[in-house]
Scaffold this motif. Structure first.
Motif, PDB file in Angstrom:
ATOM      1  N   LEU A 149       0.836  -1.200   0.000  1.00  0.00           N
ATOM      2  CA  LEU A 149       0.000   0.000   0.000  1.00  0.00           C
ATOM      3  C   LEU A 149       0.872   1.251   0.000  1.00  0.00           C
ATOM      4  O   LEU A 149       0.615   2.204  -0.748  1.00  0.00           O
ATOM      5  N   ARG A 150       1.902   1.258   0.808  1.00  0.00           N
ATOM      6  CA  ARG A 150       2.794   2.412   0.858  1.00  0.00           C
ATOM      7  C   ARG A 150       3.498   2.619  -0.480  1.00  0.00           C
ATOM      8  O   ARG A 150       3.673   3.757  -0.945  1.00  0.00           O
ATOM      9  N   LYS A 151       3.920   1.517  -1.098  1.00  0.00           N
ATOM     10  CA  LYS A 151       4.565   1.626  -2.415  1.00  0.00           C
ATOM     11  C   LYS A 151       3.604   2.218  -3.449  1.00  0.00           C
ATOM     12  O   LYS A 151       3.998   3.041  -4.287  1.00  0.00           O
ATOM     13  N   LYS A 152       2.343   1.791  -3.385  1.00  0.00           N
ATOM     14  CA  LYS A 152       1.348   2.288  -4.330  1.00  0.00           C
ATOM     15  C   LYS A 152       1.139   3.786  -4.170  1.00  0.00           C
ATOM     16  O   LYS A 152       1.061   4.531  -5.164  1.00  0.00           O
ATOM     17  N   LYS A 153       1.054   4.270  -2.934  1.00  0.00           N
ATOM     18  CA  LYS A 153       0.820   5.688  -2.692  1.00  0.00           C
ATOM     19  C   LYS A 153       2.047   6.524  -3.048  1.00  0.00           C
ATOM     20  O   LYS A 153       1.909   7.667  -3.514  1.00  0.00           O
ATOM     21  N   VAL A 154       3.229   5.973  -2.845  1.00  0.00           N
ATOM     22  CA  VAL A 154       4.436   6.686  -3.256  1.00  0.00           C
ATOM     23  C   VAL A 154       4.494   6.790  -4.774  1.00  0.00           C
ATOM     24  O   VAL A 154       4.883   7.833  -5.329  1.00  0.00           O
ATOM     25  N   GLN A 155       4.073   5.728  -5.454  1.00  0.00           N
ATOM     26  CA  GLN A 155       4.048   5.770  -6.918  1.00  0.00           C
ATOM     27  C   GLN A 155       3.043   6.810  -7.413  1.00  0.00           C
ATOM     28  O   GLN A 155       3.309   7.524  -8.391  1.00  0.00           O
ATOM     29  N   GLU A 156       1.900   6.931  -6.738  1.00  0.00           N
ATOM     30  CA  GLU A 156       0.934   7.961  -7.099  1.00  0.00           C
ATOM     31  C   GLU A 156       1.534   9.356  -6.903  1.00  0.00           C
ATOM     32  O   GLU A 156       1.276  10.269  -7.699  1.00  0.00           O
ATOM     33  N   LEU A 157       2.321   9.501  -5.848  1.00  0.00           N
ATOM     34  CA  LEU A 157       2.996  10.781  -5.615  1.00  0.00           C
ATOM     35  C   LEU A 157       3.970  11.083  -6.755  1.00  0.00           C
ATOM     36  O   LEU A 157       3.998  12.214  -7.275  1.00  0.00           O
ATOM     37  N   LEU A 158       4.756  10.090  -7.154  1.00  0.00           N
ATOM     38  CA  LEU A 158       5.718  10.290  -8.234  1.00  0.00           C
ATOM     39  C   LEU A 158       5.006  10.609  -9.552  1.00  0.00           C
ATOM     40  O   LEU A 158       5.474  11.465 -10.325  1.00  0.00           O
ATOM     41  N   ASP A 159       3.889   9.945  -9.789  1.00  0.00           N
ATOM     42  CA  ASP A 159       3.122  10.219 -11.009  1.00  0.00           C
ATOM     43  C   ASP A 159       2.584  11.651 -11.015  1.00  0.00           C
ATOM     44  O   ASP A 159       2.583  12.329 -12.062  1.00  0.00           O
ATOM     45  N   TYR A 160       2.133  12.109  -9.839  1.00  0.00           N
ATOM     46  CA  TYR A 160       1.616  13.476  -9.741  1.00  0.00           C
ATOM     47  C   TYR A 160       2.727  14.489  -9.981  1.00  0.00           C
ATOM     48  O   TYR A 160       2.540  15.479 -10.715  1.00  0.00           O
ATOM     49  N   VAL A 161       3.884  14.252  -9.382  1.00  0.00           N
ATOM     50  CA  VAL A 161       5.020  15.166  -9.576  1.00  0.00           C
ATOM     51  C   VAL A 161       5.448  15.176 -11.039  1.00  0.00           C
ATOM     52  O   VAL A 161       5.744  16.225 -11.610  1.00  0.00           O
ATOM     53  N   GLN A 162       5.470  13.994 -11.668  1.00  0.00           N
ATOM     54  CA  GLN A 162       5.844  13.901 -13.076  1.00  0.00           C
ATOM     55  C   GLN A 162       4.864  14.668 -13.957  1.00  0.00           C
ATOM     56  O   GLN A 162       5.265  15.393 -14.879  1.00  0.00           O
ATOM     57  N   ASP A 163       3.583  14.544 -13.655  1.00  0.00           N
ATOM     58  CA  ASP A 163       2.561  15.244 -14.429  1.00  0.00           C
ATOM     59  C   ASP A 163       2.705  16.758 -14.292  1.00  0.00           C
ATOM     60  O   ASP A 163       2.572  17.492 -15.278  1.00  0.00           O
ATOM     61  N   CYS A 164       2.956  17.217 -13.066  1.00  0.00           N
ATOM     62  CA  CYS A 164       3.151  18.654 -12.845  1.00  0.00           C
ATOM     63  C   CYS A 164       4.386  19.156 -13.585  1.00  0.00           C
ATOM     64  O   CYS A 164       4.395  20.263 -14.138  1.00  0.00           O
ATOM     65  N   SER A 165       5.436  18.331 -13.578  1.00  0.00           N
ATOM     66  CA  SER A 165       6.672  18.716 -14.263  1.00  0.00           C
ATOM     67  C   SER A 165       6.459  18.850 -15.764  1.00  0.00           C
ATOM     68  O   SER A 165       6.941  19.795 -16.410  1.00  0.00           O
ATOM     69  N   GLU A 166       5.724  17.913 -16.350  1.00  0.00           N
ATOM     70  CA  GLU A 166       5.497  17.936 -17.796  1.00  0.00           C
ATOM     71  C   GLU A 166       4.600  19.084 -18.219  1.00  0.00           C
ATOM     72  O   GLU A 166       4.715  19.580 -19.349  1.00  0.00           O
ATOM     73  N   ASN A 167       3.713  19.520 -17.325  1.00  0.00           N
ATOM     74  CA  ASN A 167       2.774  20.597 -17.659  1.00  0.00           C
ATOM     75  C   ASN A 167       3.210  21.951 -17.109  1.00  0.00           C
ATOM     76  O   ASN A 167       2.447  22.926 -17.190  1.00  0.00           O
ATOM     77  N   GLY A 168       4.407  22.007 -16.542  1.00  0.00           N
ATOM     78  CA  GLY A 168       4.917  23.276 -16.015  1.00  0.00           C
ATOM     79  C   GLY A 168       4.105  23.824 -14.872  1.00  0.00           C
ATOM     80  O   GLY A 168       3.957  25.045 -14.720  1.00  0.00           O
ATOM     81  N   LYS A 169       3.585  22.943 -14.037  1.00  0.00           N
ATOM     82  CA  LYS A 169       2.722  23.346 -12.923  1.00  0.00           C
ATOM     83  C   LYS A 169       3.501  23.332 -11.624  1.00  0.00           C
ATOM     84  O   LYS A 169       4.267  22.405 -11.357  1.00  0.00           O
ATOM     85  N   SER A 170       3.324  24.374 -10.820  1.00  0.00           N
ATOM     86  CA  SER A 170       4.028  24.445  -9.537  1.00  0.00           C
ATOM     87  C   SER A 170       3.442  23.441  -8.547  1.00  0.00           C
ATOM     88  O   SER A 170       2.278  23.041  -8.651  1.00  0.00           O
ATOM     89  N   ILE A 171       4.268  23.056  -7.565  1.00  0.00           N
ATOM     90  CA  ILE A 171       3.864  22.059  -6.574  1.00  0.00           C
ATOM     91  C   ILE A 171       4.004  22.643  -5.169  1.00  0.00           C
ATOM     92  O   ILE A 171       5.056  23.204  -4.824  1.00  0.00           O
ATOM     93  N   ASN A 172       2.942  22.519  -4.395  1.00  0.00           N
ATOM     94  CA  ASN A 172       2.995  22.855  -2.971  1.00  0.00           C
ATOM     95  C   ASN A 172       3.533  21.631  -2.237  1.00  0.00           C
ATOM     96  O   ASN A 172       2.809  20.662  -2.009  1.00  0.00           O
TER      97      ASN A 172
END
Length: 309
Positions: A149-172
């Protein structure tokens, strides 16, 4: 001022003097057995000795009165230990005698002081909740079982960061980390996400947790002078009741949903999930179980608060 008013004032003053004098004589024997400590003023005791930085003040006082000293804070007597050797003596040889603790008045909200393992005195209920926590909530087996479960949620975090990076979106960063932590906890407890990235729900729950911590750790005159608790001078109990009620409402909503889902299943059917809620409900529905839904709510509350900090 007439003679009658003067007589009344003198009588009241005399009664107060007699009361405090007799109280001092009654407590002299008990105080003689206490460790040394700073001079105690009437009523307020040694409150002003603490200053703005109590930990610094206690360290300074220990140089004068030794590693074991006593302080009178209002009507509360506090024993301060500033020695590793004495701490070992307390916890290894006299752990039962010193296991109970003073209970902040703010924890009386929603009767947490009578249901939570954190505040209960040593007894049958405390041992039952401690056993469940040790074997089920905080066990190595449970932590290992939730590794995927922890691995899955960390992967979701990485996917979100990757998506923000590709779209030039800032991250809080703070809010994003809090969302990940909250979802790890909520999935472990309820098998659902309680928050979404780029959502205000994370901040709302995080604010509730921190508000509860602030209320529980803030100085409160009601803890030093129990006779004014009904007045709740700092409104600590009122604030704690509001925050605790909001957190309990979130937990109870999901517990009720799980109970309804279980009621629709066969009584012999296995649990629908392997999360903490089903685990605790299985324990509570055992004929020999000594925990109820109130205990389950408190156990989930403690687990959530403990791992949110």
């Amino acid at each position: 001022m007439d003679i009658t008013a003067i007589f009344i004032l003198v009588s009241i003053f005399t009664c107060f003097c007699i009361f405090f004098t007799q109280s001092g004589y009654r407590k002299w024997g008990a105080n003689a057995r206490l460790p040394p400590g700073p001079y105690r003023l009437p009523i307020i005791g040694s409150i002003f000795k603490l200053g703005n930085k109590p930990h610094h003040s206690l360290a300074a006082l220990s140089k004068t009165y030794g590693p074991l000293m006593s302080l009178k804070l209002g009507s509360t007597t506090m024993i301060v230990v500033n020695s590793g050797e004495i701490v070992k003596e307390f916890f290894f040889k006299h752990d039962i005698s010193f296991s109970s603790r003073s209970i902040p008045y703010a924890t009386h909200s929603h009767d947490r002081h009578t249901n939570s393992m954190v505040w209960l005195p040593v007894g049958d209920k405390w041992r039952t909740l401690r056993k469940i926590s040790k074997e089920q909530l905080f066990s190595v087996h449970q932590l290992d079982a939730s590794q995927h479960l922890r691995k899955k949620k960390v992967q979701e975090l990485l996917d979100y960061v990757q998506d923000c990076s590709e779209n030039g979106k800032s991250i809080n960063v703070g809010q994003t980390a809090a969302t990940t932590t909250l979802n790890v906890l909520s999935n472990f407890i309820f098998s659902i996400n309680l928050a979404q990235y780029d959502s205000t729900s994370t901040e709302h729950i995080k604010d509730l947790v921190w508000s509860l911590m602030e209320v529980g750790g803030a100085p409160n005159l009601a803890d030093l002078f129990p006779f004014i608790r009904l007045l709740d001078p700092h409104r600590m109990l009122q604030r704690a009741s509001i925050v605790t009620g909001k957190l309990f409402a979130v937990f109870e909503q999901h517990i009720r949903y799980r109970l309804e889902a279980r009621a629709m299943q066969s009584s012999n059917a296995p649990s629908s999930t392997n999360d903490l809620t089903d685990l605790l409900l299985d324990i509570s529905q055992n004929e020999k179980s000594s925990i109820n839904l109130v205990d389950i709510r408190i156990l989930i509350f403690v687990r959530y608060i403990y791992f949110s900090l």
